[in-house]
Design a protein around this motif. Structure first.
Motif, PDB file in Angstrom:
ATOM      1  N   PRO A 112     -17.447  -1.673  -3.926  1.00  0.00           N
ATOM      2  CA  PRO A 112     -16.589  -2.871  -3.861  1.00  0.00           C
ATOM      3  C   PRO A 112     -15.653  -3.031  -5.056  1.00  0.00           C
ATOM      4  N   HIS A 113     -15.980  -2.429  -6.204  1.00  0.00           N
ATOM      5  CA  HIS A 113     -15.174  -2.686  -7.408  1.00  0.00           C
ATOM      6  C   HIS A 113     -14.396  -1.479  -7.904  1.00  0.00           C
ATOM      7  N   ILE A 114     -14.569  -0.335  -7.313  1.00  0.00           N
ATOM      8  CA  ILE A 114     -13.856   0.862  -7.791  1.00  0.00           C
ATOM      9  C   ILE A 114     -12.920   1.368  -6.702  1.00  0.00           C
ATOM     10  N   GLU A 115     -11.719   1.687  -7.123  1.00  0.00           N
ATOM     11  CA  GLU A 115     -10.735   2.211  -6.187  1.00  0.00           C
ATOM     12  C   GLU A 115     -10.420   3.639  -6.630  1.00  0.00           C
ATOM     13  N   ILE A 116     -10.165   4.511  -5.661  1.00  0.00           N
ATOM     14  CA  ILE A 116      -9.813   5.889  -6.003  1.00  0.00           C
ATOM     15  C   ILE A 116      -8.373   5.917  -6.515  1.00  0.00           C
ATOM     16  N   GLY A 117      -8.203   6.425  -7.743  1.00  0.00           N
ATOM     17  CA  GLY A 117      -6.857   6.509  -8.313  1.00  0.00           C
ATOM     18  C   GLY A 117      -6.323   7.931  -8.209  1.00  0.00           C
ATOM     19  N   THR A 118      -5.882   8.449  -9.323  1.00  0.00           N
ATOM     20  CA  THR A 118      -5.350   9.811  -9.370  1.00  0.00           C
ATOM     21  C   THR A 118      -6.441  10.836  -9.048  1.00  0.00           C
ATOM     22  N   VAL A 119      -6.082  11.809  -8.233  1.00  0.00           N
ATOM     23  CA  VAL A 119      -6.998  12.936  -8.028  1.00  0.00           C
ATOM     24  C   VAL A 119      -6.286  14.197  -8.511  1.00  0.00           C
ATOM     25  N   VAL A 120      -6.902  14.871  -9.475  1.00  0.00           N
ATOM     26  CA  VAL A 120      -6.260  16.000 -10.143  1.00  0.00           C
ATOM     27  C   VAL A 120      -6.855  17.319  -9.671  1.00  0.00           C
ATOM     28  N   SER A 121      -5.984  18.207  -9.261  1.00  0.00           N
ATOM     29  CA  SER A 121      -6.391  19.600  -9.046  1.00  0.00           C
ATOM     30  C   SER A 121      -5.224  20.475  -9.446  1.00  0.00           C
ATOM     31  N   ASN A 122      -5.347  21.132 -10.566  1.00  0.00           N
ATOM     32  CA  ASN A 122      -4.230  21.981 -11.018  1.00  0.00           C
ATOM     33  C   ASN A 122      -3.914  23.065 -10.000  1.00  0.00           C
ATOM     34  N   SER A 123      -4.953  23.603  -9.367  1.00  0.00           N
ATOM     35  CA  SER A 123      -4.709  24.720  -8.451  1.00  0.00           C
ATOM     36  C   SER A 123      -4.087  24.271  -7.124  1.00  0.00           C
ATOM     37  N   HIS A 124      -4.265  23.005  -6.761  1.00  0.00           N
ATOM     38  CA  HIS A 124      -3.737  22.524  -5.480  1.00  0.00           C
ATOM     39  C   HIS A 124      -2.760  21.371  -5.660  1.00  0.00           C
ATOM     40  N   ALA A 125      -2.165  21.232  -6.832  1.00  0.00           N
ATOM     41  CA  ALA A 125      -1.265  20.099  -7.070  1.00  0.00           C
ATOM     42  C   ALA A 125      -0.179  20.064  -5.997  1.00  0.00           C
ATOM     43  N   GLY A 126       0.066  18.887  -5.469  1.00  0.00           N
ATOM     44  CA  GLY A 126       1.089  18.731  -4.440  1.00  0.00           C
ATOM     45  C   GLY A 126       0.530  18.703  -3.030  1.00  0.00           C
ATOM     46  N   ALA A 127      -0.671  19.209  -2.861  1.00  0.00           N
ATOM     47  CA  ALA A 127      -1.281  19.224  -1.531  1.00  0.00           C
ATOM     48  C   ALA A 127      -1.948  17.884  -1.240  1.00  0.00           C
ATOM     49  N   LYS A 128      -2.055  17.567   0.051  1.00  0.00           N
ATOM     50  CA  LYS A 128      -2.833  16.399   0.424  1.00  0.00           C
ATOM     51  C   LYS A 128      -4.319  16.757   0.371  1.00  0.00           C
ATOM     52  N   PHE A 129      -5.090  15.780  -0.019  1.00  0.00           N
ATOM     53  CA  PHE A 129      -6.529  15.988  -0.104  1.00  0.00           C
ATOM     54  C   PHE A 129      -7.090  16.535   1.212  1.00  0.00           C
ATOM     55  N   SER A 130      -6.617  16.018   2.337  1.00  0.00           N
ATOM     56  CA  SER A 130      -7.185  16.391   3.637  1.00  0.00           C
ATOM     57  C   SER A 130      -6.852  17.824   4.040  1.00  0.00           C
ATOM     58  N   GLU A 131      -5.959  18.477   3.306  1.00  0.00           N
ATOM     59  CA  GLU A 131      -5.728  19.892   3.647  1.00  0.00           C
ATOM     60  C   GLU A 131      -6.978  20.709   3.361  1.00  0.00           C
ATOM     61  N   ASN A 132      -7.706  20.328   2.329  1.00  0.00           N
ATOM     62  CA  ASN A 132      -8.961  21.011   2.047  1.00  0.00           C
ATOM     63  C   ASN A 132     -10.149  20.358   2.751  1.00  0.00           C
ATOM     64  N   TYR A 133     -10.003  19.094   3.037  1.00  0.00           N
ATOM     65  CA  TYR A 133     -11.120  18.341   3.606  1.00  0.00           C
ATOM     66  C   TYR A 133     -10.628  17.501   4.772  1.00  0.00           C
ATOM     67  N   PRO A 134     -10.444  18.133   5.941  1.00  0.00           N
ATOM     68  CA  PRO A 134      -9.889  17.388   7.079  1.00  0.00           C
ATOM     69  C   PRO A 134     -10.737  16.190   7.489  1.00  0.00           C
ATOM     70  N   GLN A 135     -12.013  16.188   7.101  1.00  0.00           N
ATOM     71  CA  GLN A 135     -12.860  15.056   7.487  1.00  0.00           C
ATOM     72  C   GLN A 135     -12.400  13.754   6.855  1.00  0.00           C
ATOM     73  N   LEU A 136     -11.507  13.832   5.853  1.00  0.00           N
ATOM     74  CA  LEU A 136     -11.020  12.608   5.215  1.00  0.00           C
ATOM     75  C   LEU A 136      -9.706  12.122   5.805  1.00  0.00           C
ATOM     76  N   SER A 137      -9.168  12.833   6.762  1.00  0.00           N
ATOM     77  CA  SER A 137      -7.944  12.376   7.430  1.00  0.00           C
ATOM     78  C   SER A 137      -8.110  10.934   7.887  1.00  0.00           C
ATOM     79  N   ASN A 138      -7.074  10.153   7.730  1.00  0.00           N
ATOM     80  CA  ASN A 138      -7.062   8.751   8.175  1.00  0.00           C
ATOM     81  C   ASN A 138      -8.007   7.854   7.378  1.00  0.00           C
ATOM     82  N   ILE A 139      -8.681   8.380   6.381  1.00  0.00           N
ATOM     83  CA  ILE A 139      -9.626   7.549   5.620  1.00  0.00           C
ATOM     84  C   ILE A 139      -9.105   7.397   4.199  1.00  0.00           C
ATOM     85  N   VAL A 140      -9.041   8.508   3.501  1.00  0.00           N
ATOM     86  CA  VAL A 140      -8.512   8.467   2.142  1.00  0.00           C
ATOM     87  C   VAL A 140      -7.842   9.810   1.936  1.00  0.00           C
TER      88      VAL A 140
END
Lengths: 345, 345, 345, 345
Positions: free
Chosen positions: A24-52
């Motif tokens: 309830p009190h923490i929000e996801i901010g910056t997500v850092v991946s030097n090797s995948h910078a620029g990609a959407k998180f869901s490209e590696n983890y499709p299960q997160l599509s439409n969620i985060v």
């Protein structure tokens, strides 16, 4: 409160996302991946599509500090020792899930991890984040060295008896078993499905980097240097750690007394559940949750105690305990956002 | 030579069939299953269609003795104690894969197995069939008590060091892990897929019926009464047993000396493979074969030895050792018909 | 709002408990298990110790209605047909997770389920609870026949194309695969670990009781009687269903058009995620969540469409959809309490 | 007869070793691995210690031909097309387990495999080694293109009905499922244990390189160009392939007639077992063996036939069929050295 995650494509990171999304009190901010910078998180983890689905970014300490209130490191060994200092210098609190800040001795770190240790200036800031034991220090920490998965299960399982003065400290044997996710998402023959499935193997005998971490904690808690025997096994399952631990007692006691010692010790610790006499926890009974379940067997014939402790290595052994520590640091109830019921079956 | 199998629908039986089919000197004779008498074998095991498919028969000692030269029992506890005597009386040799004839003490048997023990007249005929250790006695035996799966892995793993006089006999701890097939084909929650998969559980602490069997063997080999700590775990895999065993040494030795003790001990034992220093066997490396592979780790810091032994519980831990014993009884090379290469992956 | 659960020791029940515990508006009320009445819930499910641990009760309709606002049935076939009527008579709303109220034809029910059907007076009250399709009717229902696991995956996967008028309705083939938990906690050889692990088997060809349920839904949605080919397979995993579905299209279309049809159809349905072109969902990508993920492949060479849909059989295929229906019945956002992120890995 | 193996560290190679070791007429000769030349075989595969342990060598065609009578290629795509020609030129017979010589059309090969095709001079020598169908041509072949794993299961399952003139050749759908070992020992996320375990995923829809191989065989057998729909799924198990295949019949027939067609067709083929009506094979029922088991279900409502065929992908789908072909080439009984009983459980 906004939290950044460094190491955005590993299992530690994905589990932080799963847990933080329900906090309830923490929000996801910056997500850092030097090797995948620029990609959407869901490209590696499709299960997160439409969620985060944040866009992964390159590591930029100024930007991270501007846009976040807290930073989690879910990086391989040798990374946070380099990236934490510039963040600490900017005054942001860090929780490191890797081993880089766990050992107080730089020599020990270098010898077991084969990486250059961080300078002692920074190392001295690190508080070992075993939540149930060090909550007082965690409250005011700027840098948490989140414990390893095996050390969490081992320490929670043994500390009550070690502090009881009943234990013969020279007899500690830890027979540890882990699922494969503990080794991360990296590729190696030892995480190849066909090599692991229908197989049980022991590995790194006498050479596992968690040995000095466990010994350091036991020394801290007993005041005595302690040498353990520690064997790790890879079990054909994805999540879960079990430590089966043996030690001799140096006095005559009853099973009831031992049960009592553990129940008392964890009376106000909601995430540690001591099983009743004769019952032993299975790893699936904590799956997906932040619990550490403990079972006890005392054999009067040999005066030897067997302690079994289980955790989900990615929750209590990594991301869950990290969030529990953030709860403690912020004065929130330590269960906040972590009331996941084990998924069974 | 024709061999009957009593207990025709269990895993021990099916494995005997798999192995005997490749044996040059043994032919499958009568297969007895009182519960399925009249059915074709392949009704329960379609994988045997077109290969070997006897009609299951009811137990009839006269008929069995007329048509067979040898009888294997692959029955649950409490059965062979009743059915072996009428066969021994008729002069046919029996190999019992169950626990009914393993313990020399009737009281111990009754206390651990909760069945009525066989009369001592018959019990006295039983030779404990740990092939590598008791070959001399096996040669002339009429009744073989084939060892349990855990006891086979434990005994082969520890006997060399126990007999070396280097071991502190009061410090033996056996942390044992098994696949699910060891519990047989019967139905119970502890063999339900959804309860076992992705799960690791400890069971029967201090209460496993293999404890007295292991202690009896260790006493036989050392001349001292021995009390072990023995923990069994259920691993999410079908086949395989690993024993991770710990004991303290009472003298300073080197790792080389210990490797040497084991290599010497098993020099002429083709089914025991001692891994070289620093290498540890995995269960899959013996899958489907009669091997027992052993790895050794000595920690000079604690003067404690860790021994890891693995077997396929249905082969070296049951049907394979049974056939090895028949080879020995008949003066054939003990590898006859058992040269199965581990199936990998 | 308090909800009772009938069938308290099965997997459907335990999953209802896991989900309800996180629901802001539903509280766990009476938990009924005639076979375990008087026992604590945690005796069968130790993972719930310290979390939720009601005493199991015998079925008593008066007591249930006094103390609850709603009743879930997670019982085997043939039970709710007997126990729902006395509850409906007392005016309490029921959600039945079994198949007893799904088929509108009593004859069909009797022929496929081999149980006596419920009287039509009660059957007529049942609304088929496929949440995404029948929300309007669900809103005012007193009795929900919660869909089967396979039918949920099949219907959500095919309804958009069936309603498009592009499909040749005589060509529907559903190749369905399920984890073992779908068969429940009961004991049988087909849920024995050693029989299922490292095995893939087809079962009940042409005889699965979900065939009439799927055909009924397809007829409702198209206005035409439809005969499907339906094959079910048991996959060595605990949770998860995948339906790989094939049908011919009767007009030339493009892949883009088909993607568009699905995206449009599920635009406002948060639990259905249509993968982008060329991407196909895996069961683990919905594990523990209420999502149904869908992937599409159109082959212009054969004018044949392949649709892949996946769900967690215990969530969207059972307990999750049941709670989604309760949300709809109460005018709450349908995602309330169901925002579980898939657990990965 | 001595046989060399090229590709000595992959699963195809290790399985060839397992099978050849039991073959009465073939001896393991040179084992080639350019990447591990000089190493002992057991360094990669400790399970072969004390059994068979050649030194791996670099590829040297002269040496290979001097010391061997036959060469197996168990190499990745694109290798044997380069290494087979110098061997054929020297007059030694080759069995290629890869796809390099399977497609008669160089364009098709290049388009599906993305490698440069071999010159047609050599391609023309290749005989497609589907043992049960092309034994006559295999007898005199110098170069065998050993079939792919999916194509073996698909072709043996469908050829009898395709040749019967009863099938509508435009309706063939193959829903294929495989264990992970089919992808080899190479490292990738799709063979990472934590990604595969408890997961079922479809892959390469419309893009699998086995599509043209299957279509080529079906065209050869029917005389008509055939376009199939082929979906592949990755199942969380190590070994095993199941093809569930659907096609419409263009005449009224009975189930008995279809069973009869298959039984007749495979009457003298010891490795194909047609299950009786209503029985369906599971992959574990052929584990470790060279069998292909087939089950049939005809649905008169839709006039559609479902055929289920299973093989062990590493045996009948690779190394086993390769040895079966060598048996045929040498005039030995085709079962020689291949009488492995499925390992169960």
């Amino acid at each position: 409160m906004k939290a950044a995650i460094i190491g955005g494509t590993g299992y530690g990171s994905i589990e932080l996302v799963r847990l933080m999304k329900k906090h309830p009190h923490i929000e996801i901010g910056t997500v850092v991946s030097n090797s995948h910078a620029g990609a959407k998180f869901s490209e590696n983890y499709p299960q997160l599509s439409n969620i985060v689905d944040p866009i992964l970014e390159a590591f930029n300490p100024d930007r991270i500090c501007q846009e976040n209130d807290l930073v989690f490191f879910a990086t391989p060994s040798g990374v946070s020792s380099k990236l934490v200092p510039p963040l600490l210098d900017r005054g942001i609190k860090c929780i490191d899930l890797s081993g880089d800040f766990r050992l107080r001795s730089s020599e020990e770190y270098e010898s077991w991890y084969k990486h250059t240790p961080v300078s002692e200036d920074y190392l001295n800031h690190a508080i070992y984040g075993l939540s149930e034991i060090y909550a007082e220090k965690i409250k005011t920490a700027n840098l948490i060295a989140n414990p390893g998965c095996y050390p969490t299960a081992a320490a929670l399982g043994l500390i009550p008896i070690l502090k009881s003065n009943l234990a013969d400290l020279n007899t500690i044997i830890i027979d540890a078993k882990s699922g494969v996710s503990g080794a991360g998402r990296g590729l190696s023959l030892t995480s190849h499905y066909a090599e692991i499935n229908e197989n049980l193997k022991a590995y790194k005998l006498g050479a596992h980097q968690h040995i000095p971490e466990i010994e350091q904690t036991f020394q801290d808690e007993t005041g005595h240097p302690i040498t353990i025997t520690f064997t790790t096994h890879l079990v054909p399952m994805t999540r879960g750690i079990m430590c089966t631990m043996y030690l001799s007692l140096n006095e005559n006691v009853t099973t009831d007394e031992i049960q009592q010692i553990y129940s008392e010790f964890y009376k106000y610790k909601p995430f540690v559940r001591v099983r009743s006499q004769g019952a032993f926890p299975a790893t699936k009974e904590v799956l997906g949750s932040n619990y550490c379940d403990i079972g006890l067997h005392f054999d009067a014939r040999t005066n030897r105690l067997t302690v079994i402790s289980v955790i989900d290595n990615l929750v209590k052994g990594a991301a869950g305990q990290a969030i529990q520590n953030v709860n403690i640091m912020n004065g929130w109830d330590e269960q906040t956002g972590l009331e996941f019921i084990p998924m069974y079956p």
